[in-house]
Design an enzyme around this catalytic site. Structure first.
Site, PDB file in Angstrom:
ATOM      1  N   CYS A 390       0.833  -1.205   0.000  1.00  0.00           N
ATOM      2  CA  CYS A 390       0.000   0.000   0.000  1.00  0.00           C
ATOM      3  C   CYS A 390       0.871   1.259   0.000  1.00  0.00           C
ATOM      4  O   CYS A 390       1.457   1.602  -1.016  1.00  0.00           O
ATOM      5  CB  CYS A 390      -0.974  -0.035   1.174  1.00  0.00           C
ATOM      6  SG  CYS A 390      -2.345   1.133   1.013  1.00  0.00           S
ATOM      7  N   HIS A 516      -3.597  -5.112  -0.055  1.00  0.00           N
ATOM      8  CA  HIS A 516      -3.141  -5.664   1.225  1.00  0.00           C
ATOM      9  C   HIS A 516      -3.169  -7.193   1.176  1.00  0.00           C
ATOM     10  O   HIS A 516      -4.137  -7.821   1.611  1.00  0.00           O
ATOM     11  CB  HIS A 516      -4.030  -5.158   2.364  1.00  0.00           C
ATOM     12  CG  HIS A 516      -3.841  -3.717   2.675  1.00  0.00           C
ATOM     13  ND1 HIS A 516      -3.031  -3.267   3.699  1.00  0.00           N
ATOM     14  CD2 HIS A 516      -4.348  -2.609   2.086  1.00  0.00           C
ATOM     15  CE1 HIS A 516      -3.053  -1.947   3.726  1.00  0.00           C
ATOM     16  NE2 HIS A 516      -3.847  -1.518   2.754  1.00  0.00           N
ATOM     17  N   GLU A 518      -1.689  -9.311   2.986  1.00  0.00           N
ATOM     18  CA  GLU A 518      -1.671  -9.936   4.308  1.00  0.00           C
ATOM     19  C   GLU A 518      -3.059 -10.323   4.790  1.00  0.00           C
ATOM     20  O   GLU A 518      -3.209 -11.217   5.632  1.00  0.00           O
ATOM     21  CB  GLU A 518      -0.997  -9.011   5.330  1.00  0.00           C
ATOM     22  CG  GLU A 518      -1.791  -7.772   5.736  1.00  0.00           C
ATOM     23  CD  GLU A 518      -1.631  -6.586   4.811  1.00  0.00           C
ATOM     24  OE1 GLU A 518      -1.999  -5.475   5.212  1.00  0.00           O
ATOM     25  OE2 GLU A 518      -1.143  -6.773   3.677  1.00  0.00           O
TER      26      GLU A 518
END
Length: 597
Positions: A390, A516, A518
């Site tokens: 990001c 993102h 994750e």
């Protein structure tokens, strides 16, 4: 409240102190019930008055977890998804602020017919209706609800009253309460003390709720004598006193609870008989690899703005654990303040000695930005594996523009509105947005991956869906200059307008993404980018010049065929959301707009 038939409810509360692990307990129970063949939904009720955590400080709340449907939610939903391998949605997180807002909106519309609006019944009924709403969204056997906060908090009382009423309405065979408490170990006396648990249960009883099961968190295992004592003074069967001593990793908690037979006690109390024995062989093997990896160690530095509070990067930390297990290595993590890199006296070669990979984390605001840029520069120049997420991608773009493309004033308009070279700029749709909460580009969007790139090598497919949370984007005016100097735009939105993934052609592993990744990493389905990043770090540590880029078959889904040619020439400001013909997987339905375009 009209309750769907055959749905059972489990409420998880906590006492004595905060941060005992109600989220991990809830996720672990959900995982165990799912492994027995039950259909499980899980949600979090937060007592704070904020509508959602989207505008809350990471220092107070930790990370904001974004769901596929664009909801900004509590980080515990990350635990739910990682443990159950099920996507959550807006309906999976309810705050007291959202409840009050809904009640007040209804009052303004005259829906209460001029009546006096009160906590009982109006606020309580709103909470009960929200629970029924989740039950209607899927064909669930069990819905687990974690109530945030600690027993005794004023803010939690409406949630507890709603639970009390629901149990009275439904009967004990349809709803139960699991109360998580703390049994401290007094080292000087070499004793476990049960008095805090007794007082916590007493406070819960004052709300009209008798806990059905007690889970006692402790430093040491609970003896049968201690369990009998707790059960006797708390009016709970000693078989329903579950010990949960500290584990080496949170992923061992389900195995501990299985050994303590928590899932079997829940099944018996709810009268659920249609289940099978769980197969946790893969989970057990994962825990073994986390605790005893056979492939050595790698050292990863995370450069961020909130490193004093690791919960701000919870999903990143867990994704690195998953990637460590998938690569059979131990990942040692060093958190580094972004501001440190801004000091002229900071010795990068000394401070980053032994580091095998650098990850620049997401964030907002200009504090520490120049430090992040310097860490990225060091990773690029020293050929150290790098992953930017990001804001990390945006900083990587600024660094490349300044130091490779020869644009010294390059910047993001988030930090310098007068930059001559605004390589990162506010998205066209965001320029008229005034409010902050729930107005970013949020949720799951598709991305087309370019063949022959590192991104394609690790994903093994051309079309992916990833979750986003941003307002700024790469300025396409500068794409030709970047490409001329060796930058590859390996992932874009389906219309080609939004840059999603960048990588440097001649670097061993330099990948940065606008989304993102994750948020989609799982215990048994590590995210391909994290698997590739840790694999590159391992190759760097081992002295291998070029890492093997291909991800293992079980890491990602089956490669999809090449998509149709990407449409070009979209006008500035035109809708760049998710075209129906590019949707790879349906988003869970939410209950409100979250700034999706």
């Amino acid at each position: 409240m009209a309750r769907p038939k055959n749905v059972k409810y489990v409420f998880v509360t906590g006492g004595v102190i905060s941060s005992l692990g109600k989220g991990i307990l809830s996720a672990s129970l959900g995982m165990l019930l799912k492994s027995r063949g039950l259909r499980v939904a899980i949600q979090k009720y937060d007592p704070y008055i904020n509508v959602d955590p989207g505008t809350m400080s990471p220092y107070q709340h930790g990370e904001v977890y974004v769901t596929d449907d664009g909801a900004e939610t509590d980080l515990d939903l990350g635990h739910y998804e990682r443990f159950l391998d099920e996507s959550t949605s807006q309906a999976s997180n309810l705050t007291m602020g959202r409840v009050y807002k809904s009640v007040i909106d209804k009052e303004r519309k005259g829906e209460y017919l001029g009546g006096t609006v009160q906590v009982v019944p109006h606020v309580i009924d709103e909470i009960k209706d929200r629970l029924a709403e989740l039950a209607k969204k899927g064909n669930y056997d069990v819905i687990i609800t974690e109530i945030g906060g600690t027993i005794g908090d004023i803010e939690s009382l409406p949630f507890l009253e709603a639970m009390r009423q629901m149990k009275l309405d439904m009967g004990e065979r349809n709803l139960l309460n699991i109360h998580l408490t703390f049994v401290p170990y007094i080292k000087a006396a070499s004793e476990l003390k049960t008095k805090p648990t007794q007082h916590s249960v007493k406070m819960l009883l004052e709300t009209g709720i008798q806990p059905d099961i007690l889970v006692c968190r402790s430093e040491k295992p609970l003896s049968r004598e201690i369990k009998n004592k707790v059960g006797h003074f708390c009016n709970v069967n000693d078989l329903d006193v579950i010990g949960l001593n500290d584990c080496d990793t949170i992923y061992e908690v389900p195995l501990t609870l299985l050994q303590e037979k928590l899932d079997m006690r829940v099944l018996k109390k709810l009268g659920l008989k249609q289940y099978h024995e769980p197969d946790l062989a893969k989970w057990t093997d994962f825990c073994r690899k986390v605790k005893h990896p056979e492939g050595g160690e790698v050292n990863v530095a995370i450069c961020g703005k909130y490193t004093e509070y690791p919960d701000a990067y919870k999903s990143i930390l867990e994704a690195l654990v998953h990637a460590g297990a998938s690569n059979n290595v131990k990942v040692n993590i060093r958190l580094i303040r972004a501001e440190d890199g801004e000091s002229k006296s900071y010795d990068f070669s000394k401070e980053l000695a032994g580091i095998n990979g650098i990850l620049v984390a997401p964030g907002f605001g200009d504090r520490g930005i120049e430090g992040k840029i310097e860490f990225i520069r060091y990773a690029r120049e020293q050929n150290i594996p790098f992953l930017g997420i990001c804001l990390g991608m945006q900083c990587a773009s600024v660094e490349f523009a300044r130091n490779v493309c020869g644009l010294p004033d390059a910047n993001s308009t988030e930090f310098n509105k007068r930059s001559r070279f605004p390589v990162i700029d506010l998205m066209e749709q965001q320029k008229k947005v005034k409010e902050k909460g729930g107005t970013m580009r949020l949720g799951s969007y598709p991305c087309i991956i370019r063949e022959g790139t590192k991104a394609h090598a690790v994903y093994g497919k051309f079309l992916i869906n990833e979750r986003h949370r941003h307002r700024f984007e790469f300025n396409n005016t500068f794409r030709p200059a970047f490409e001329e100097h060796g930058m590859i735009f390996s992932g874009t939105s389906p219309n080609g307008e939004l840059v999603e993934i960048i990588e440097i052609r001649d670097h061993r592993w330099f990948v940065a993404v606008q989304f993102h990744p994750e948020l989609k990493s799982r215990v048994e389905k590590v995210h391909p980018l994290f698997h590739g990043f840790v694999g590159a770090a391992k190759a760097y540590a081992d002295g291998v010049h070029q890492p093997e880029l291909g991800a293992r078959a079980e890491v990602h889904e089956t490669p999809s065929p090449a998509p149709a040619p990407v449409q070009q020439g979209f006008a500035a400001g035109e809708n760049i959301g998710t075209p129906s013909f590019f949707i790879e997987e349906e988003r869970p339905a939410g209950d409100g707009g979250q700034g999706l375009s």
